[in-house]
Design an enzyme around this catalytic site. Structure first.
Site, mmCIF file in Angstrom:
data_model
loop_
_atom_site.group_PDB
_atom_site.id
_atom_site.type_symbol
_atom_site.label_atom_id
_atom_site.label_comp_id
_atom_site.label_asym_id
_atom_site.label_seq_id
_atom_site.Cartn_x
_atom_site.Cartn_y
_atom_site.Cartn_z
ATOM 1 N N ILE A 12 9.762 38.874 7.713
ATOM 2 C CA ILE A 12 10.371 38.859 9.051
ATOM 3 C C ILE A 12 11.851 39.211 8.917
ATOM 4 C CG2 ILE A 12 10.876 37.450 11.091
ATOM 5 C CD1 ILE A 12 8.354 35.799 10.403
ATOM 6 N N ASP A 33 20.034 35.885 0.461
ATOM 7 C CA ASP A 33 18.643 35.752 0.005
ATOM 8 C C ASP A 33 18.632 35.565 -1.514
ATOM 9 O OD1 ASP A 33 15.699 36.834 1.383
ATOM 10 O OD2 ASP A 33 15.812 36.546 -0.788
ATOM 11 N N ASP A 59 21.163 31.240 -3.338
ATOM 12 C CA ASP A 59 20.165 30.223 -3.010
ATOM 13 C C ASP A 59 20.726 29.309 -1.917
ATOM 14 O OD1 ASP A 59 18.483 27.888 -3.171
ATOM 15 O OD2 ASP A 59 17.887 28.565 -5.175
ATOM 16 N N ALA A 83 12.680 30.619 3.273
ATOM 17 C CA ALA A 83 11.671 29.568 3.099
ATOM 18 C C ALA A 83 10.639 30.010 2.081
ATOM 19 C CB ALA A 83 10.963 29.283 4.427
ATOM 20 N N GLU A 84 9.942 29.032 1.545
ATOM 21 C CA GLU A 84 8.655 29.300 0.905
ATOM 22 C C GLU A 84 7.660 29.309 2.061
ATOM 23 O OE1 GLU A 84 7.659 29.954 -2.186
ATOM 24 O OE2 GLU A 84 9.713 29.967 -2.921
ATOM 25 N N SER A 85 6.856 30.384 2.178
ATOM 26 C CA SER A 85 6.125 30.578 3.436
ATOM 27 C C SER A 85 4.606 30.643 3.311
ATOM 28 C CB SER A 85 6.624 31.861 4.107
ATOM 29 O OG SER A 85 6.181 32.995 3.379
ATOM 30 N N THR A 133 7.742 27.574 12.648
ATOM 31 C CA THR A 133 6.357 28.026 12.818
ATOM 32 C C THR A 133 5.599 27.117 13.783
ATOM 33 O OG1 THR A 133 4.267 28.098 11.607
ATOM 34 C CG2 THR A 133 5.929 26.714 10.677
ATOM 35 N N ASP A 134 4.523 27.641 14.359
ATOM 36 C CA ASP A 134 3.656 26.796 15.199
ATOM 37 C C ASP A 134 2.809 25.851 14.340
ATOM 38 O OD1 ASP A 134 1.964 28.698 14.072
ATOM 39 O OD2 ASP A 134 0.968 29.242 15.952
ATOM 40 N N GLU A 135 2.788 26.085 13.011
ATOM 41 C CA GLU A 135 1.911 25.283 12.150
ATOM 42 C C GLU A 135 2.364 23.821 12.082
ATOM 43 O OE1 GLU A 135 0.601 27.269 8.571
ATOM 44 O OE2 GLU A 135 0.901 29.231 9.478
ATOM 45 N N TYR A 158 2.993 23.180 3.281
ATOM 46 C CA TYR A 158 3.938 24.137 3.884
ATOM 47 C C TYR A 158 4.414 23.642 5.236
ATOM 48 C CZ TYR A 158 5.254 28.118 6.849
ATOM 49 O OH TYR A 158 5.886 28.932 7.761
ATOM 50 N N ARG A 290 -10.202 27.097 2.547
ATOM 51 C CA ARG A 290 -8.901 26.523 2.189
ATOM 52 C C ARG A 290 -8.928 25.025 2.518
ATOM 53 N NH1 ARG A 290 -4.052 29.032 5.634
ATOM 54 N NH2 ARG A 290 -3.806 30.510 3.935
ATOM 55 N N HIS A 293 -7.762 23.388 6.125
ATOM 56 C CA HIS A 293 -7.595 24.634 6.894
ATOM 57 C C HIS A 293 -7.538 24.363 8.400
ATOM 58 C CE1 HIS A 293 -9.055 29.113 7.050
ATOM 59 N NE2 HIS A 293 -7.897 28.916 7.653
HETATM 60 P P1 NAD Z 1 8.688 35.503 3.327
HETATM 61 O O1 NAD Z 1 8.032 34.586 2.351
HETATM 62 O O2 NAD Z 1 8.182 36.894 3.470
HETATM 63 O O3 NAD Z 1 10.259 35.605 3.005
HETATM 64 C C1 NAD Z 1 11.029 34.483 2.663
HETATM 65 C C2 NAD Z 1 12.386 34.976 2.163
HETATM 66 O O4 NAD Z 1 13.182 33.803 1.844
HETATM 67 C C3 NAD Z 1 12.304 35.821 0.885
HETATM 68 O O5 NAD Z 1 13.132 36.950 1.008
HETATM 69 C C4 NAD Z 1 12.817 34.886 -0.201
HETATM 70 O O6 NAD Z 1 13.461 35.579 -1.271
HETATM 71 C C5 NAD Z 1 13.796 34.023 0.573
HETATM 72 N N1 NAD Z 1 14.027 32.698 -0.063
HETATM 73 C C6 NAD Z 1 13.071 31.838 -0.512
HETATM 74 N N2 NAD Z 1 13.652 30.750 -1.050
HETATM 75 C C7 NAD Z 1 14.998 30.917 -0.929
HETATM 76 C C8 NAD Z 1 16.129 30.130 -1.281
HETATM 77 N N3 NAD Z 1 15.996 28.937 -1.890
HETATM 78 N N4 NAD Z 1 17.359 30.599 -0.983
HETATM 79 C C9 NAD Z 1 17.510 31.813 -0.374
HETATM 80 N N5 NAD Z 1 16.486 32.615 -0.047
HETATM 81 C C10 NAD Z 1 15.238 32.174 -0.309
HETATM 82 O O7 NAD Z 1 8.641 34.734 4.732
HETATM 83 P P2 NAD Z 1 8.485 35.323 6.209
HETATM 84 O O8 NAD Z 1 7.059 35.499 6.512
HETATM 85 O O9 NAD Z 1 9.434 36.439 6.395
HETATM 86 O O10 NAD Z 1 8.993 34.070 7.069
HETATM 87 C C11 NAD Z 1 10.385 33.902 7.357
HETATM 88 C C12 NAD Z 1 10.568 32.603 8.114
HETATM 89 O O11 NAD Z 1 9.803 32.610 9.324
HETATM 90 C C13 NAD Z 1 10.099 31.365 7.339
HETATM 91 O O12 NAD Z 1 11.008 30.319 7.590
HETATM 92 C C14 NAD Z 1 8.730 31.057 7.930
HETATM 93 O O13 NAD Z 1 8.440 29.676 7.827
HETATM 94 C C15 NAD Z 1 8.950 31.481 9.369
HETATM 95 N N6 NAD Z 1 7.727 31.921 10.078
HETATM 96 C C16 NAD Z 1 6.892 32.860 9.535
HETATM 97 C C17 NAD Z 1 5.767 33.281 10.242
HETATM 98 C C18 NAD Z 1 4.853 34.342 9.680
HETATM 99 O O14 NAD Z 1 3.787 34.615 10.279
HETATM 100 N N7 NAD Z 1 5.185 35.013 8.587
HETATM 101 C C19 NAD Z 1 5.492 32.743 11.503
HETATM 102 C C20 NAD Z 1 6.377 31.788 12.038
HETATM 103 C C21 NAD Z 1 7.482 31.385 11.321
HETATM 104 P P1 TYD Z 2 -2.334 33.553 6.249
HETATM 105 O O1 TYD Z 2 -2.008 35.003 6.421
HETATM 106 O O2 TYD Z 2 -2.190 32.941 4.893
HETATM 107 O O3 TYD Z 2 -1.469 32.763 7.344
HETATM 108 P P2 TYD Z 2 -1.513 31.193 7.792
HETATM 109 O O4 TYD Z 2 -2.315 30.438 6.808
HETATM 110 O O5 TYD Z 2 -0.078 30.811 7.754
HETATM 111 O O6 TYD Z 2 -2.107 31.191 9.164
HETATM 112 O O7 TYD Z 2 -3.828 33.322 6.737
HETATM 113 C C1 TYD Z 2 -4.256 33.651 8.048
HETATM 114 C C2 TYD Z 2 -5.683 33.168 8.213
HETATM 115 O O8 TYD Z 2 -6.524 33.923 7.335
HETATM 116 C C3 TYD Z 2 -5.884 31.723 7.821
HETATM 117 O O9 TYD Z 2 -6.842 31.132 8.706
HETATM 118 C C4 TYD Z 2 -6.439 31.785 6.412
HETATM 119 C C5 TYD Z 2 -7.215 33.079 6.408
HETATM 120 N N1 TYD Z 2 -7.289 33.811 5.125
HETATM 121 C C6 TYD Z 2 -8.528 34.242 4.620
HETATM 122 O O10 TYD Z 2 -9.583 33.998 5.223
HETATM 123 N N2 TYD Z 2 -8.537 34.923 3.442
HETATM 124 C C7 TYD Z 2 -7.395 35.208 2.740
HETATM 125 O O11 TYD Z 2 -7.487 35.827 1.640
HETATM 126 C C8 TYD Z 2 -6.132 34.767 3.283
HETATM 127 C C9 TYD Z 2 -4.861 35.035 2.542
HETATM 128 C C10 TYD Z 2 -6.132 34.083 4.478
#
Ligand code: NAD
Ligand code: TYD
Length: 353
Positions: A12, A33, A59, A83-85, A133-135, A158, A290, A293
């Site tokens: 993102i 980052d 960091d 974040a760790e995502s 996140t909505d999670e 997470y 998972r 889940h």
């Molecule tokens: P991503 O895992 O793709 O990217 C995370 C980034 O954070 C990476 O560039 C990583 O290097 C950096 N990072 C990790 N630990 C760090 C640290 N200690 N210090 C500095 N940088 C660090 O994640 P994403 O999917 O881009 O998500 C970004 C944010 O949006 C997260 O906070 C996630 O919880 C939130 N979010 C994601 C989704 C989604 O669908 N991907 C939905 C809702 C919210």
């Molecule tokens: P994911 O992309 O990991 O997002 P989140 O768990 O944050 O919603 O997974 C999306 C959905 O897909 C989730 O219900 C788990 C499922 N999933 C699979 O069925 N197979 C896979 O290999 C992965 C990575 C996810």
């Protein structure tokens, strides 16, 4: 504004950075980052060299580095995405999730509070936007949608770490008056998403002739939003959101995993037909579910629509097709992000094997 975007080299993050750098030539956009397995500088190539863009490797747990970045760049806005995502990784070990998502957010809040205090006499809007996140709301049954009043009930390590971060952000507003707000968004998709997440994983595995691992029966539901629609919502929240508030963001676009994987297969059948006329859906493999889940996520986005005038602009049909095409056109990027630390984890631990 001089904006610090944490996690700007992730999925993102890179979409947001490119959106903000191009939309606001007069702002200063500073990306901070740590470049973990999920961060990739190659993804930021399109903004490299632009006058309003700076990259800092660091960091969010490093207070000294944060103070230096806030001072040096006169930061008056934070968009916090670092974040760790990945849920599956948090199931194997939650330690990094606690370190970055909880301690990192806390450290960033303290650094922001100190910078905000120094600037308090100024007239500019100072804002800390926490991207969540909505999670954190846990799971829904077959009906209803998450509103901003839904109680937090995280089920995965997470989401528990993100919920904790959200509570600290709220507490810093209530206790210290730091001008914070939080957005809670549903599942994003689009360019530059790491292939450990569902949509890019399925696209790449399909074209590489590998199994398409669907957890359980594939009847879990996610509410998918194109990443650029999320970026526009964050832009609005940054400029117009009310402090101390939370805003839900979502596409009103629910899909069961199995239907979505089937749709990706159909798109690939059309765009990159497999040899011998075989359908890609023949590669779908049901694998053990998972643990913990969440069954269903769905967002009620009424508040952000009414208050900030946001709505999703991308249709899922077009967005998904564009995403499939993007991955087919960027296999070199996929190879690059799947090497190094990513591969070390993935080869050993991947839950779907
Ligand atoms: P991503 O895992 O793709 O990217 C995370 C980034 O954070 C990476 O560039 C990583 O290097 C950096 N990072 C990790 N630990 C760090 C640290 N200690 N210090 C500095 N940088 C660090 O994640 P994403 O999917 O881009 O998500 C970004 C944010 O949006 C997260 O906070 C996630 O919880 C939130 N979010 C994601 C989704 C989604 O669908 N991907 C939905 C809702 C919210
Ligand atoms: P994911 O992309 O990991 O997002 P989140 O768990 O944050 O919603 O997974 C999306 C959905 O897909 C989730 O219900 C788990 C499922 N999933 C699979 O069925 N197979 C896979 O290999 C992965 C990575 C996810």
């Amino acid at each position: 504004m001089n904006i610090l975007i944490t996690g700007g080299a992730g999925f993102i993050g890179v979409n947001l950075v490119s959106y903000m750098v191009n939309k606001y030539p007069d702002y200063k956009i500073v990306v901070l980052d740590a470049l973990t397995y999920a961060g990739n500088l190659q993804s930021l190539k399109s903004v490299e060299g632009k006058a309003n863009y700076t990259f800092v490797k660091g960091d969010i747990c490093d207070r000294t580095l944060l103070d230096k970045a806030f001072n040096e760049h006169q930061i008056n806005a934070v968009m916090h995405l670092a974040a760790e995502s990945h849920v599956d990784r948090s199931i194997l070990s939650a330690e990094e999730f606690l370190r970055t998502n909880v301690m990192g957010t806390y450290t960033l809040l303290e650094a922001a509070r100190s910078a905000w205090k120094d600037a308090e006499a100024g007239t500019k809007r100072w804002v800390f936007l926490n991207v969540s996140t909505d999670e954190v709301y846990g799971t829904l049954g077959s009906t209803g949608a998450f509103t901003e009043q839904t109680p937090y009930s995280p089920n995965s390590p997470y989401s528990a770490s993100k919920a904790s971060a959200d509570h600290f952000v709220r507490a810093f507003y209530e206790t210290h008056g730091l001008p914070t707000l939080t957005t809670n968004c549903s599942n994003n998709y689009g360019p530059f998403q790491l292939p450990e997440k569902l949509i890019p994983l399925m696209i790449l595995n399909a074209t590489e002739g590998k199994a398409l691992p669907v957890y359980g029966k594939g009847d879990n539901v996610r509410d998918w939003l194109y990443v650029e629609d999320h970026c526009r919502a964050l832009d609005l929240a940054l400029h117009k959101g009310r402090f101390g508030q939370t805003y839900n963001i979502g596409g009103e676009n629910e899909w069961t995993n199995i239907k979505l994987v089937g749709r990706i297969c159909e798109l690939l059948d059309e765009l990159r037909p497999a040899a011998g006329g075989r359908g890609y859906d023949s590669q779908i493999t049901f694998v053990p579910d998972r643990p913990g889940h969440d069954l269903r996520y769905a967002i009620d986005a009424t508040k952000i629509k009414d208050e900030l005038g946001w709505h999703a602009q991308h249709s899922f049909e077009q967005g998904l097709k564009d995403t499939v095409l993007w991955y087919l056109d960027n296999l070199g990027w996929c190879e690059d992000v799947r090497s190094g630390a990513y591969a070390e984890y993935y080869d050993k631990n991947y839950i779907g094997r």
